[in-house]
Design a protein around this motif. Structure first.
Motif, PDB file in Angstrom:
ATOM      1  N   HIS A 160       0.829  -1.205   0.000  1.00  0.00           N
ATOM      2  CA  HIS A 160       0.000   0.000   0.000  1.00  0.00           C
ATOM      3  C   HIS A 160       0.869   1.263   0.000  1.00  0.00           C
ATOM      4  N   HIS A 161       2.060   1.172   0.627  1.00  0.00           N
ATOM      5  CA  HIS A 161       3.014   2.279   0.625  1.00  0.00           C
ATOM      6  C   HIS A 161       3.985   2.060  -0.536  1.00  0.00           C
ATOM      7  N   ARG A 162       3.905   2.883  -1.559  1.00  0.00           N
ATOM      8  CA  ARG A 162       4.789   2.693  -2.708  1.00  0.00           C
ATOM      9  C   ARG A 162       6.218   3.045  -2.307  1.00  0.00           C
ATOM     10  N   PRO A 163       7.142   2.102  -2.404  1.00  0.00           N
ATOM     11  CA  PRO A 163       8.517   2.400  -2.024  1.00  0.00           C
ATOM     12  C   PRO A 163       9.204   3.308  -3.036  1.00  0.00           C
ATOM     13  N   ALA A 164      10.077   4.166  -2.532  1.00  0.00           N
ATOM     14  CA  ALA A 164      10.866   5.028  -3.410  1.00  0.00           C
ATOM     15  C   ALA A 164      12.114   4.303  -3.903  1.00  0.00           C
ATOM     16  N   HIS A 165      12.454   3.202  -3.236  1.00  0.00           N
ATOM     17  CA  HIS A 165      13.654   2.449  -3.611  1.00  0.00           C
ATOM     18  C   HIS A 165      13.498   1.014  -3.132  1.00  0.00           C
ATOM     19  N   LEU A 166      14.056   0.078  -3.900  1.00  0.00           N
ATOM     20  CA  LEU A 166      14.065  -1.331  -3.526  1.00  0.00           C
ATOM     21  C   LEU A 166      15.494  -1.781  -3.262  1.00  0.00           C
ATOM     22  N   ILE A 167      15.657  -2.616  -2.229  1.00  0.00           N
ATOM     23  CA  ILE A 167      16.918  -3.316  -2.008  1.00  0.00           C
ATOM     24  C   ILE A 167      16.619  -4.787  -2.233  1.00  0.00           C
ATOM     25  N   VAL A 168      17.179  -5.345  -3.308  1.00  0.00           N
ATOM     26  CA  VAL A 168      16.787  -6.671  -3.776  1.00  0.00           C
ATOM     27  C   VAL A 168      17.961  -7.639  -3.658  1.00  0.00           C
ATOM     28  N   ASP A 169      17.652  -8.839  -3.208  1.00  0.00           N
ATOM     29  CA  ASP A 169      18.686  -9.862  -3.101  1.00  0.00           C
ATOM     30  C   ASP A 169      18.883 -10.544  -4.457  1.00  0.00           C
ATOM     31  N   ALA A 170      19.878 -10.089  -5.209  1.00  0.00           N
ATOM     32  CA  ALA A 170      20.435 -10.787  -6.379  1.00  0.00           C
ATOM     33  C   ALA A 170      19.575 -10.749  -7.646  1.00  0.00           C
ATOM     34  N   VAL A 171      18.281 -10.456  -7.548  1.00  0.00           N
ATOM     35  CA  VAL A 171      17.400 -10.588  -8.721  1.00  0.00           C
ATOM     36  C   VAL A 171      16.902  -9.209  -9.152  1.00  0.00           C
ATOM     37  N   PRO A 172      17.470  -8.618 -10.207  1.00  0.00           N
ATOM     38  CA  PRO A 172      16.968  -7.325 -10.691  1.00  0.00           C
ATOM     39  C   PRO A 172      15.559  -7.460 -11.247  1.00  0.00           C
ATOM     40  N   LEU A 173      14.769  -6.420 -11.058  1.00  0.00           N
ATOM     41  CA  LEU A 173      13.363  -6.491 -11.421  1.00  0.00           C
ATOM     42  C   LEU A 173      13.013  -5.452 -12.477  1.00  0.00           C
ATOM     43  N   ALA A 174      12.165  -5.856 -13.436  1.00  0.00           N
ATOM     44  CA  ALA A 174      11.684  -4.967 -14.489  1.00  0.00           C
ATOM     45  C   ALA A 174      10.491  -4.188 -13.964  1.00  0.00           C
ATOM     46  N   ILE A 175      10.776  -3.218 -13.101  1.00  0.00           N
ATOM     47  CA  ILE A 175       9.736  -2.396 -12.499  1.00  0.00           C
ATOM     48  C   ILE A 175      10.279  -0.985 -12.369  1.00  0.00           C
ATOM     49  N   ASP A 176       9.398  -0.011 -12.488  1.00  0.00           N
ATOM     50  CA  ASP A 176       9.814   1.391 -12.560  1.00  0.00           C
ATOM     51  C   ASP A 176      10.047   1.970 -11.159  1.00  0.00           C
ATOM     52  N   ILE A 177      10.957   1.353 -10.428  1.00  0.00           N
ATOM     53  CA  ILE A 177      11.370   1.837  -9.112  1.00  0.00           C
ATOM     54  C   ILE A 177      12.879   1.651  -9.020  1.00  0.00           C
ATOM     55  N   PRO A 178      13.625   2.668  -8.602  1.00  0.00           N
ATOM     56  CA  PRO A 178      15.078   2.510  -8.457  1.00  0.00           C
ATOM     57  C   PRO A 178      15.416   1.348  -7.527  1.00  0.00           C
ATOM     58  N   GLN A 179      16.498   0.641  -7.860  1.00  0.00           N
ATOM     59  CA  GLN A 179      16.846  -0.570  -7.108  1.00  0.00           C
ATOM     60  C   GLN A 179      18.336  -0.623  -6.782  1.00  0.00           C
ATOM     61  N   THR A 180      18.618  -1.202  -5.636  1.00  0.00           N
ATOM     62  CA  THR A 180      19.963  -1.615  -5.285  1.00  0.00           C
ATOM     63  C   THR A 180      19.944  -3.132  -5.227  1.00  0.00           C
ATOM     64  N   THR A 181      20.722  -3.782  -6.087  1.00  0.00           N
ATOM     65  CA  THR A 181      20.749  -5.239  -6.138  1.00  0.00           C
ATOM     66  C   THR A 181      22.020  -5.733  -5.466  1.00  0.00           C
ATOM     67  N   LEU A 182      21.858  -6.563  -4.442  1.00  0.00           N
ATOM     68  CA  LEU A 182      22.986  -7.039  -3.651  1.00  0.00           C
ATOM     69  C   LEU A 182      23.139  -8.547  -3.784  1.00  0.00           C
ATOM     70  N   ILE A 183      24.369  -9.007  -3.924  1.00  0.00           N
ATOM     71  CA  ILE A 183      24.657 -10.425  -3.808  1.00  0.00           C
ATOM     72  C   ILE A 183      24.730 -10.760  -2.315  1.00  0.00           C
ATOM     73  N   LYS A 184      24.046 -11.828  -1.902  1.00  0.00           N
ATOM     74  CA  LYS A 184      23.925 -12.165  -0.485  1.00  0.00           C
ATOM     75  C   LYS A 184      23.360 -10.975   0.298  1.00  0.00           C
ATOM     76  N   GLY A 185      22.319 -10.389  -0.267  1.00  0.00           N
ATOM     77  CA  GLY A 185      21.720  -9.215   0.345  1.00  0.00           C
ATOM     78  C   GLY A 185      21.186  -9.449   1.738  1.00  0.00           C
ATOM     79  N   ASP A 186      20.764 -10.695   2.029  1.00  0.00           N
ATOM     80  CA  ASP A 186      20.233 -10.974   3.373  1.00  0.00           C
ATOM     81  C   ASP A 186      21.318 -10.906   4.443  1.00  0.00           C
ATOM     82  N   GLN A 187      22.593 -10.871   4.044  1.00  0.00           N
ATOM     83  CA  GLN A 187      23.692 -10.693   4.986  1.00  0.00           C
ATOM     84  C   GLN A 187      24.179  -9.248   5.040  1.00  0.00           C
ATOM     85  N   LYS A 188      23.668  -8.409   4.138  1.00  0.00           N
ATOM     86  CA  LYS A 188      24.158  -7.038   4.028  1.00  0.00           C
ATOM     87  C   LYS A 188      23.108  -5.988   4.337  1.00  0.00           C
TER      88      LYS A 188
END
Length: 255
Positions: A160-188
């Protein structure tokens, strides 16, 4: 009458300040047991300080984004890409800046009891949690990577709250929201770690339900991964409706 060592240990367990008057007064108590209790108290505070420092370090992506003006930051993770059976589950979690559950880390490093406890706290304390699932049929139709991306996008769209940014674990997404993609993101990232805990608990509960529907494969223990017990179940009973037809060696047991 002076306090017993047991009473002192119990009181120290409730304190978290080395400069507390009670702690300072104990330094003059010459009893060996009291001094040992003070040493253990000090070591506990050292461990706590270290855990807090590590926690803040794993919050630095979120803090940088908040400081840049992003009000809502969503951490994202998935569970279930590797199993031979069952769905893939994805989760998006938006946390508050004052979120402070120190136990939140990579879900694979936690015991079942720890995950269950943290799951309830995360759901209760988060700004919002959104879960999306893709079943076996969707995985076989799209492939597991595309099915994971699809579920992740739907998890974001379910917020319901549109995020201004996503932090994604390893999988880049085709969605119109800026993203930070991390390898082993659950540890970072704490947000990604929180999402991994929620997703894993949700999927584990599903697989335990499936174990009652389809006994003989050990789903309650292996969660659909290709363990020896699971493969023995496939050999004895064949594939169930939740087995992924596009995964080997499931094809060998379809008939």
């Amino acid at each position: 009458m002076s306090e017993t060592i047991k009473q002192i240990r119990a009181q120290l367990a409730r304190l978290s300040d080395r400069n507390d008057p009670y702690v300072l007064a104990l330094q003059a108590d010459g009893r060996k047991g009291v001094q040992q209790a003070l040493t253990q108290f000090s070591r506990r505070l050292d461990r706590l300080a270290k855990a807090k420092a590590a926690f803040r370090q794993r919050f630095h992506y979120e803090e940088a984004l908040w400081q840049s003006g992003c009000q809502y930051v969503a951490g994202m993770d998935e569970v279930g890409r590797g199993p031979l059976a069952g769905p893939v589950v994805t989760c998006a979690v938006i946390l508050k800046p004052d979120f402070d559950l120190l136990g939140v880390t990579d879900s694979k490093q936690l015991t079942r009891h720890e995950r269950e406890h943290l799951y309830l706290q995360i759901v209760n304390e988060a700004v919002e949690v959104s879960i999306a699932v893709n079943d076996r049929e969707t995985i076989d139709r799209l492939n597991i990577y595309a099915a994971t991306q699809d579920a992740m996008i739907r998890a974001v769209q379910g917020l319901h709250h549109r995020p201004a940014h996503l932090i994604v674990d390893a999988v880049p997404l085709a969605i119109d929201i800026p993203q930070t993609t991390l390898i082993k993101g659950d540890q970072k990232s704490i947000s990604v770690a929180a999402a991994s805990i929620v997703a894993k608990e949700y999927r584990d509960h599903l697989m335990r339900d499936y174990d009652r529907v389809y006994p003989g494969y050990g789903f309650a223990e292996n969660m659909g991964y290709g363990t020896r017990e699971h493969l023995a179940g496939l050999a004895a009973h064949g594939a169930t409706p939740i087995h992924r037809r596009s995964f080997r060696p499931v094809q060998d047991y379809l008939n």
